[in-house]
Design an enzyme around this catalytic site. Sequence first.
Site, PDB file in Angstrom:
ATOM      1  N   GLN A  94     -37.566 -65.854 -64.405  1.00  0.00           N
ATOM      2  CA  GLN A  94     -37.858 -66.217 -62.623  1.00  0.00           C
ATOM      3  C   GLN A  94     -37.225 -66.790 -61.581  1.00  0.00           C
ATOM      4  O   GLN A  94     -37.764 -67.025 -60.501  1.00  0.00           O
ATOM      5  CB  GLN A  94     -39.625 -66.542 -62.647  1.00  0.00           C
ATOM      6  CG  GLN A  94     -39.420 -68.049 -63.388  1.00  0.00           C
ATOM      7  CD  GLN A  94     -41.161 -68.298 -63.687  1.00  0.00           C
ATOM      8  OE1 GLN A  94     -41.736 -68.485 -64.299  1.00  0.00           O
ATOM      9  NE2 GLN A  94     -41.588 -69.472 -62.483  1.00  0.00           N
TER      10      GLN A  94
ATOM     11  N   GLY B 256     -42.650 -77.028 -68.091  1.00  0.00           N
ATOM     12  CA  GLY B 256     -42.522 -78.585 -68.756  1.00  0.00           C
ATOM     13  C   GLY B 256     -41.980 -78.962 -67.830  1.00  0.00           C
ATOM     14  O   GLY B 256     -42.023 -79.261 -66.410  1.00  0.00           O
ATOM     15  N   ALA B 257     -41.311 -80.215 -67.787  1.00  0.00           N
ATOM     16  CA  ALA B 257     -40.973 -81.864 -66.539  1.00  0.00           C
ATOM     17  C   ALA B 257     -42.701 -81.565 -66.185  1.00  0.00           C
ATOM     18  O   ALA B 257     -42.462 -81.686 -64.785  1.00  0.00           O
ATOM     19  CB  ALA B 257     -40.130 -81.046 -65.352  1.00  0.00           C
TER      20      ALA B 257
ATOM     21  N   MET C 290     -47.712 -82.665 -55.949  1.00  0.00           N
ATOM     22  CA  MET C 290     -47.067 -83.272 -57.050  1.00  0.00           C
ATOM     23  C   MET C 290     -46.010 -81.355 -57.316  1.00  0.00           C
ATOM     24  O   MET C 290     -46.141 -80.458 -57.508  1.00  0.00           O
ATOM     25  CB  MET C 290     -47.765 -83.863 -57.778  1.00  0.00           C
ATOM     26  CG  MET C 290     -48.005 -84.663 -57.767  1.00  0.00           C
ATOM     27  SD  MET C 290     -48.299 -86.140 -59.110  1.00  0.00           S
ATOM     28  CE  MET C 290     -49.468 -87.046 -58.741  1.00  0.00           C
TER      29      MET C 290
ATOM     30  N   GLY D 102     -49.955 -83.405 -62.326  1.00  0.00           N
ATOM     31  CA  GLY D 102     -50.786 -81.821 -61.164  1.00  0.00           C
ATOM     32  C   GLY D 102     -50.781 -81.080 -62.967  1.00  0.00           C
ATOM     33  O   GLY D 102     -51.870 -80.634 -63.578  1.00  0.00           O
ATOM     34  N   HIS D 103     -49.826 -80.882 -64.113  1.00  0.00           N
ATOM     35  CA  HIS D 103     -50.178 -80.165 -65.436  1.00  0.00           C
ATOM     36  C   HIS D 103     -50.606 -80.656 -65.822  1.00  0.00           C
ATOM     37  O   HIS D 103     -52.050 -80.282 -66.382  1.00  0.00           O
ATOM     38  CB  HIS D 103     -48.700 -80.140 -66.376  1.00  0.00           C
ATOM     39  CG  HIS D 103     -47.675 -79.824 -64.941  1.00  0.00           C
ATOM     40  ND1 HIS D 103     -46.756 -80.119 -64.577  1.00  0.00           N
ATOM     41  CD2 HIS D 103     -46.965 -78.345 -64.936  1.00  0.00           C
ATOM     42  CE1 HIS D 103     -45.520 -79.602 -64.148  1.00  0.00           C
ATOM     43  NE2 HIS D 103     -46.199 -77.782 -64.461  1.00  0.00           N
TER      44      HIS D 103
END
Length: 283
Positions: A61, A31-32, A184, A36-37
């Site tokens: 992680q 998320g966030a 990013m 880039g995503h």
Amino acid sequence: MRILRTIAETRAAVAELRARGCTVGLVATMGALHEGHLSLVRAARSRCDAVIATIFVNPLQFGPNEDFSKYPRTFETDCAMLEREGVDLLFAPEPAEMYPPGTSTVVEVQGLQDRLDGQSRPGHFRGVATVVAKLFHIVGPNQAFFGQKDAAQVANLRRMVRDLNFPLELVVCPIVREPDGLAMSSRNRYLSPEDRRHALALRRALRAVEDRIAAGVRGAAPLIEAGLAVMAAEAGVRVEYFRIVDPDTLEDLPDVSRGALIVVAAWVGPARLIDNVLVESRN
Ligand code: PAF
């Protein structure tokens, strides 16, 4: 876009897509979301019939003193972004769905998991490999999309896919940058305007190394020295590593003539930032 909270629902929804003959692309995220995503989603859209995204801030992680509890959670905005990009399914489980009490199996990419970020973040890549292996089993994608920004993560996951015979293609997409060159990252939200200016040192240092390679320098030692000099000139930046490594093994290379990955990690204010550049082989 259907939002799925359980593994059972997700498996059933993917089975429906498969029954219709669709190929499936997976974009795993915490998320966030940023551009880039979205570039991963667009790559998945262009290569697969159906796209499934996941949002899961994976506790496994994060180390005990890391930013798990304050990692940005922006679920509503993330959903709107994914919807706009034409994502078909979003799997967003709670930690108890992914790790029910008694869970004791993990995936370790031995050797690789301790290099670069794995050195300063012990257990990080075990957490990444474990959750990604689970997502691969749950979704069974034809292709899975990851960003080159997390170069050590890519190396760990590529090795895991090979060693555990996951029947899928791992697709690595280029780093997406802000107009001023900053890579990013969801963690860029932690930066104050002043930190934000200091953070440009990472990109500048990589550029300095690229310029020297273009000018004929090949040895790792002078190249690293040049990169570190740029970083040292910027107050407010604490370098964690600046290395020249083999992109698959993450081992240090003596020179860049056969191609190399130049990687940097540094603390800027409250944020640990990473960046890298892949250099092609040259003689
Ligand atoms: O790159 C990330 O955002 C995460 O490490 C991943 C691959 C989604 C696993 O939690």
